[in-house]
Design a protein around this motif. Structure first.
Motif, PDB file in Angstrom:
ATOM      1  N   ILE A 173     -73.537 -98.278  -6.300  1.00  0.00           N
ATOM      2  CA  ILE A 173     -72.212 -98.380  -5.672  1.00  0.00           C
ATOM      3  C   ILE A 173     -71.144 -97.728  -6.543  1.00  0.00           C
ATOM      4  CG2 ILE A 173     -70.465 -99.942  -4.772  1.00  0.00           C
ATOM      5  CD1 ILE A 173     -73.048 -99.787  -3.102  1.00  0.00           C
ATOM      6  N   SER A 174     -71.141 -98.047  -7.828  1.00  0.00           N
ATOM      7  CA  SER A 174     -70.135 -97.442  -8.708  1.00  0.00           C
ATOM      8  C   SER A 174     -70.336 -95.934  -8.807  1.00  0.00           C
ATOM      9  CB  SER A 174     -70.189 -98.088 -10.096  1.00  0.00           C
ATOM     10  OG  SER A 174     -71.449 -97.899 -10.696  1.00  0.00           O
ATOM     11  N   GLU A 175     -71.589 -95.481  -8.741  1.00  0.00           N
ATOM     12  CA  GLU A 175     -71.849 -94.035  -8.769  1.00  0.00           C
ATOM     13  C   GLU A 175     -71.303 -93.374  -7.514  1.00  0.00           C
ATOM     14  OE1 GLU A 175     -75.767 -91.275  -8.422  1.00  0.00           O
ATOM     15  OE2 GLU A 175     -75.819 -92.768 -10.032  1.00  0.00           O
ATOM     16  N   ALA A 176     -71.504 -94.002  -6.362  1.00  0.00           N
ATOM     17  CA  ALA A 176     -70.987 -93.451  -5.109  1.00  0.00           C
ATOM     18  C   ALA A 176     -69.463 -93.380  -5.126  1.00  0.00           C
ATOM     19  CB  ALA A 176     -71.462 -94.306  -3.938  1.00  0.00           C
ATOM     20  N   ILE A 177     -68.842 -94.418  -5.688  1.00  0.00           N
ATOM     21  CA  ILE A 177     -67.370 -94.456  -5.729  1.00  0.00           C
ATOM     22  C   ILE A 177     -66.824 -93.436  -6.725  1.00  0.00           C
ATOM     23  CG2 ILE A 177     -65.377 -95.882  -6.331  1.00  0.00           C
ATOM     24  CD1 ILE A 177     -67.086 -98.327  -5.388  1.00  0.00           C
ATOM     25  N   ASN A 178     -67.310 -93.498  -7.956  1.00  0.00           N
ATOM     26  CA  ASN A 178     -66.700 -92.702  -9.025  1.00  0.00           C
ATOM     27  C   ASN A 178     -67.165 -91.243  -9.040  1.00  0.00           C
ATOM     28  OD1 ASN A 178     -65.162 -94.881 -10.212  1.00  0.00           O
ATOM     29  ND2 ASN A 178     -67.100 -95.706 -10.957  1.00  0.00           N
ATOM     30  N   ASN A 179     -68.418 -91.002  -8.705  1.00  0.00           N
ATOM     31  CA  ASN A 179     -68.935 -89.633  -8.763  1.00  0.00           C
ATOM     32  C   ASN A 179     -68.716 -88.851  -7.478  1.00  0.00           C
ATOM     33  OD1 ASN A 179     -69.807 -90.483 -11.238  1.00  0.00           O
ATOM     34  ND2 ASN A 179     -71.993 -90.325 -10.808  1.00  0.00           N
ATOM     35  N   ASN A 180     -68.544 -89.557  -6.378  1.00  0.00           N
ATOM     36  CA  ASN A 180     -68.440 -88.857  -5.100  1.00  0.00           C
ATOM     37  C   ASN A 180     -67.121 -89.127  -4.373  1.00  0.00           C
ATOM     38  OD1 ASN A 180     -71.626 -89.638  -5.389  1.00  0.00           O
ATOM     39  ND2 ASN A 180     -71.337 -87.571  -4.602  1.00  0.00           N
ATOM     40  N   LEU A 181     -66.907 -90.354  -3.912  1.00  0.00           N
ATOM     41  CA  LEU A 181     -65.731 -90.638  -3.086  1.00  0.00           C
ATOM     42  C   LEU A 181     -64.431 -90.340  -3.821  1.00  0.00           C
ATOM     43  CD1 LEU A 181     -66.966 -93.937  -1.389  1.00  0.00           C
ATOM     44  CD2 LEU A 181     -66.778 -91.669  -0.334  1.00  0.00           C
ATOM     45  N   LYS A 182     -64.366 -90.722  -5.084  1.00  0.00           N
ATOM     46  CA  LYS A 182     -63.156 -90.466  -5.865  1.00  0.00           C
ATOM     47  C   LYS A 182     -62.935 -88.962  -6.033  1.00  0.00           C
ATOM     48  CE  LYS A 182     -60.876 -91.897 -10.151  1.00  0.00           C
ATOM     49  NZ  LYS A 182     -61.020 -92.706 -11.395  1.00  0.00           N
ATOM     50  N   ARG A 183     -64.015 -88.238  -6.309  1.00  0.00           N
ATOM     51  CA  ARG A 183     -63.913 -86.784  -6.501  1.00  0.00           C
ATOM     52  C   ARG A 183     -63.523 -86.086  -5.210  1.00  0.00           C
ATOM     53  NH1 ARG A 183     -67.755 -82.871  -5.803  1.00  0.00           N
ATOM     54  NH2 ARG A 183     -69.417 -84.440  -5.617  1.00  0.00           N
ATOM     55  N   TYR A 184     -64.068 -86.540  -4.077  1.00  0.00           N
ATOM     56  CA  TYR A 184     -63.737 -85.912  -2.805  1.00  0.00           C
ATOM     57  C   TYR A 184     -62.248 -85.974  -2.510  1.00  0.00           C
ATOM     58  CZ  TYR A 184     -68.773 -86.275  -1.673  1.00  0.00           C
ATOM     59  OH  TYR A 184     -70.139 -86.185  -1.671  1.00  0.00           O
ATOM     60  N   GLN A 185     -61.571 -87.021  -2.965  1.00  0.00           N
ATOM     61  CA  GLN A 185     -60.163 -87.226  -2.628  1.00  0.00           C
ATOM     62  C   GLN A 185     -59.207 -86.533  -3.591  1.00  0.00           C
ATOM     63  OE1 GLN A 185     -59.474 -91.593  -1.255  1.00  0.00           O
ATOM     64  NE2 GLN A 185     -61.328 -91.639  -2.499  1.00  0.00           N
ATOM     65  N   MET A 186     -59.727 -86.066  -4.719  1.00  0.00           N
ATOM     66  CA  MET A 186     -58.854 -85.487  -5.743  1.00  0.00           C
ATOM     67  C   MET A 186     -58.466 -84.057  -5.399  1.00  0.00           C
ATOM     68  SD  MET A 186     -60.736 -86.936  -9.180  1.00  0.00           S
ATOM     69  CE  MET A 186     -59.671 -85.997 -10.278  1.00  0.00           C
ATOM     70  N   ARG A 187     -57.267 -83.723  -5.775  1.00  0.00           N
ATOM     71  CA  ARG A 187     -56.824 -82.343  -5.603  1.00  0.00           C
ATOM     72  C   ARG A 187     -57.670 -81.414  -6.471  1.00  0.00           C
ATOM     73  NH1 ARG A 187     -50.185 -82.401  -5.419  1.00  0.00           N
ATOM     74  NH2 ARG A 187     -50.021 -83.429  -3.391  1.00  0.00           N
ATOM     75  N   ASN A 188     -57.942 -80.244  -5.941  1.00  0.00           N
ATOM     76  CA  ASN A 188     -58.662 -79.174  -6.640  1.00  0.00           C
ATOM     77  C   ASN A 188     -60.166 -79.419  -6.789  1.00  0.00           C
ATOM     78  OD1 ASN A 188     -56.211 -77.787  -7.058  1.00  0.00           O
ATOM     79  ND2 ASN A 188     -55.820 -79.005  -8.910  1.00  0.00           N
ATOM     80  N   THR A 189     -60.622 -80.667  -6.698  1.00  0.00           N
ATOM     81  CA  THR A 189     -62.066 -80.899  -6.833  1.00  0.00           C
ATOM     82  C   THR A 189     -62.685 -81.358  -5.516  1.00  0.00           C
ATOM     83  OG1 THR A 189     -61.784 -83.211  -7.494  1.00  0.00           O
ATOM     84  CG2 THR A 189     -61.816 -81.565  -9.246  1.00  0.00           C
ATOM     85  N   GLY A 190     -61.864 -81.713  -4.545  1.00  0.00           N
ATOM     86  CA  GLY A 190     -62.377 -82.219  -3.285  1.00  0.00           C
ATOM     87  C   GLY A 190     -61.776 -81.479  -2.113  1.00  0.00           C
ATOM     88  N   PHE A 191     -61.458 -82.226  -1.100  1.00  0.00           N
ATOM     89  CA  PHE A 191     -60.843 -81.636   0.078  1.00  0.00           C
ATOM     90  C   PHE A 191     -59.869 -82.661   0.632  1.00  0.00           C
ATOM     91  CE2 PHE A 191     -60.220 -79.499   4.011  1.00  0.00           C
ATOM     92  CZ  PHE A 191     -60.595 -78.183   3.795  1.00  0.00           C
ATOM     93  N   GLU A 192     -58.655 -82.642   0.101  1.00  0.00           N
ATOM     94  CA  GLU A 192     -57.716 -83.737   0.342  1.00  0.00           C
ATOM     95  C   GLU A 192     -57.306 -83.859   1.805  1.00  0.00           C
ATOM     96  OE1 GLU A 192     -53.409 -82.087  -0.929  1.00  0.00           O
ATOM     97  OE2 GLU A 192     -54.942 -81.977  -2.481  1.00  0.00           O
ATOM     98  N   GLN A 193     -57.323 -82.770   2.589  1.00  0.00           N
ATOM     99  CA  GLN A 193     -56.901 -82.866   3.982  1.00  0.00           C
ATOM    100  C   GLN A 193     -57.825 -83.750   4.803  1.00  0.00           C
ATOM    101  OE1 GLN A 193     -56.150 -79.091   5.798  1.00  0.00           O
ATOM    102  NE2 GLN A 193     -54.513 -78.547   4.382  1.00  0.00           N
TER     103      GLN A 193
END
Length: 614
Positions: A173-193
């Motif tokens: 769960i923490s891996e899914a949150i910190n390595n994926n979901l958090k990264r997806y929402q960040m500017r420049n590393t994800g797709f914020e739209q």
């Protein structure tokens, strides 16, 4: 994607969504409906759905204009964009938050009409809405492409992102949150739209599943432990398993539940430090829906309302807010009166309503103001303490307003059975009462006799299991009480008063050797303070924490403060409301105004190195 991840989490999730009525498309198939891999919306599905929902008033050209407005954002803040999008999705008009409107002539002249993006009210949510699920949804990110495991679309809008992990991972769960979901929402590393439109984030691995609102931090992710209105056995029968993942998906993403959750159980809270998005917990969702059903079944003052027994930490203020919102919309904007028996609770609930954007909550200033509000109450939402209700001391009791009123009572097991409560019921004879309490009630408890039977229960054991209430750990320590020669107090008492009869000895003990007198003994308090200082210095302070002493009486609180000061501990304050007897105890030196008490309480909550009390 690992095979265990697919086998134990992603594939079962997709199959469950299909059984719930979602259409499944592979990302390759869905790409044919997108303008590009930069586009998070599915335009063709969006326009088709809104034309069906708003028929016959929406042309193809109108649908194009609605889509254009939906994609228009004038902000650099992702959370602000998310709130703007949310207002458009559910039709909020407040401040700079607006629904999507078009100027149309529908037979009564040209004027702006709100365009509905979802059919929220149909008994069959699949009739006009388009529910779609896909996996490995590819988006071309600023640096790296992203592939969210599962994305849910309703009417072509991506509302949910789910990240699946293998249960064999050490911390899935923490891996899914910190390595994926958090990264997806960040500017420049994800797709914020993608997250402008997103409402719910989920991390799961089959045996575990947690959800959070968009841009939630790791500690915001919670379990959804009730598939209401189904039960766990029904989930297993319908979907083949009832692990945490199946329970969460059944409870949150059943099409009817999800539209309800999105429309009625999301707020943006100003908070103490920053604006945050909040979404209901399962017990809040369940309790509000049960209460609404109770009202719809024909509740009246004679039938009574009911009791919502939710333990401390369950979020009763937000539960009341979400209930009040639905009452307003479903039942013709009735008056809602929220009554507490503590100034702090009154302030807390009012603050929650105001900070979360509830329209025009009114906090009664005093008895006369409350009476005036009740006399002209139609459509108002009023907060008051029960102590403002004695209206009839110098006049005959009478009805002040016979308007239908819903009254929500916080801490309903207290102060609801005396003259103030009687005045309230006399003043509002057509009120329906719902009592909230976190205190377990006896079978014949007068709370249930007064307010009706249970509507919903959320017990302490559930709250602890959910992590909403922290368990209390304690060490039992004893303060040895003796006189100078080491003999016990009882031994000395019996020797001194050996010639007195039992009744006389009992009266002396009651007056001079009772628990309160013993608890206020300076000798005893000194022993305890020595122990407290030693324990605090060696075990608590070094870890950056503060400490709180709960005194048995006002006099004892002052003795603790003075004894601590005598021993060199000056960075402590007394938080205590005023009383006419305070001068007897020497309280004047330590008295704090209401704002000082509030400020001290807020400072106490902050880390020791950031905000000492001195």
């Amino acid at each position: 994607m690992s095979k265990p991840e697919w086998t134990f989490s992603e594939s079962p999730a997709l199959e469950q969504f299909k059984k719930l009525g979602y259409e499944f498309k592979t990302q390759k198939e869905l790409h044919q409906e997108r303008e590009s891999r930069y586009d998070v919306l599915i335009p063709s599905r969006f326009k088709k759905a809104i034309r069906k929902i708003n028929a016959p008033w929406l042309s193809e050209e109108d649908a194009d204009e609605v889509l254009r407005q939906l994609k228009l954002f004038d902000t650099n803040s992702p959370l602000e964009a998310n709130e703007i999008a949310y207002a458009r999705l559910v039709g909020i008009s407040r401040g700079n938050l607006k629904p999507i409107t078009l100027d149309q002539d529908r037979g009564d002249g040209t004027r702006p009409y709100t365009i509905k993006l979802f059919d929220f009210d149909s008994n069959d949510p699949l009739e006009k809405n388009d529910f779609l699920v896909t996996n490995q949804f590819k988006l071309l990110g600023h640096k790296d492409d992203i592939f969210p495991d599962v994305v849910l679309f309703v009417n072509g809008i991506p509302l949910v992102v789910i990240e699946c992990k293998s249960p064999e991972t050490s911390h899935p769960i923490s891996e899914a949150i910190n390595n994926n979901l958090k990264r997806y929402q960040m500017r420049n590393t994800g797709f914020e739209q993608l997250f402008y439109f997103n409402q719910v984030l989920v991390a799961c691995c089959g045996t575990k599943a947690k959800y959070a609102p968009t841009f939630g931090e790791a500690h915001h992710y919670k379990d959804w432990n009730d598939p209401f209105p189904l039960d766990s056995q029904q989930v297993e029968e319908k979907f083949g398993d009832n692990r945490k993942q199946e329970i969460l998906i059944a409870g949150m993403f059943d099409p009817k539940n999800f539209l309800n959750l999105m429309r009625n159980f999301i707020v943006y809270d100003e908070g103490e430090d920053k604006r945050v998005k909040k979404i209901a917990k399962y017990q809040q969702f369940r309790a509000v829906n049960k209460t609404i059903k109770k009202i719809e079944s024909g509740t009246n003052p004679q039938e009574k309302g009911g009791v919502i027994w939710h333990t401390q930490g369950s979020g009763k203020s937000l539960t009341m807010l979400w209930l009040a919102q639905q009452m307003k919309r479903k039942f013709g904007n009735p008056t809602v009166l929220i009554v507490t028996d503590r100034k702090q609770l009154d302030k807390q609930i009012y603050g929650t309503f105001r900070n979360c954007g509830f329209p025009n909550p009114i906090k009664a200033k005093d008895k006369e103001n409350l009476k005036s509000l009740i006399e002209n109450n139609k459509g108002k939402t009023i907060m008051s303490t029960i102590q403002k209700f004695p209206f009839f001391k110098d006049e005959d009791p009478h009805t002040i307003s016979d308007e239908p009123v819903f009254i929500l009572i916080d801490e309903g097991h207290r102060t609801q059975y005396g003259l103030s409560a009687a005045d309230m019921r006399m003043a509002l004879p057509n009120a329906v009462f719902f009592a909230y309490t976190g205190t377990p009630l006896l079978k014949k408890d007068k709370t249930r006799t007064t307010f009706g039977d249970y509507i919903d229960k959320y017990k302490l054991s559930e709250s602890e299991s959910d992590g909403a209430t922290l368990p209390i750990y304690y060490e039992n320590r004893k303060s040895d009480l003796s006189v100078d020669n080491g003999e016990s107090i009882d031994t000395v008492f019996n020797r001194i008063f050996k010639d007195k009869d039992e009744d006389t000895k009992a009266k002396i003990k009651q007056q001079y050797a009772n628990p309160t007198a013993i608890a206020e003994s300076p000798h005893r308090i000194k022993q305890i303070v020595i122990n407290i200082i030693d324990d605090y210095e060696n075990r608590i302070k070094k870890n950056g924490y503060k400490a709180m002493i709960v005194a048995p009486s006002r006099k004892a609180a002052i003795l603790y403060k003075e004894t601590l000061s005598d021993m060199g501990v000056d960075d402590c304050k007394i938080i205590m409301s005023e009383s006419p007897r305070d001068k007897e105890f020497g309280w004047d030196k330590y008295w704090l105004t209401a704002s000082d008490r509030e400020n001290t309480a807020e400072r106490f909550k902050k880390p020791l190195d950031e905000e000492p009390l001195s």
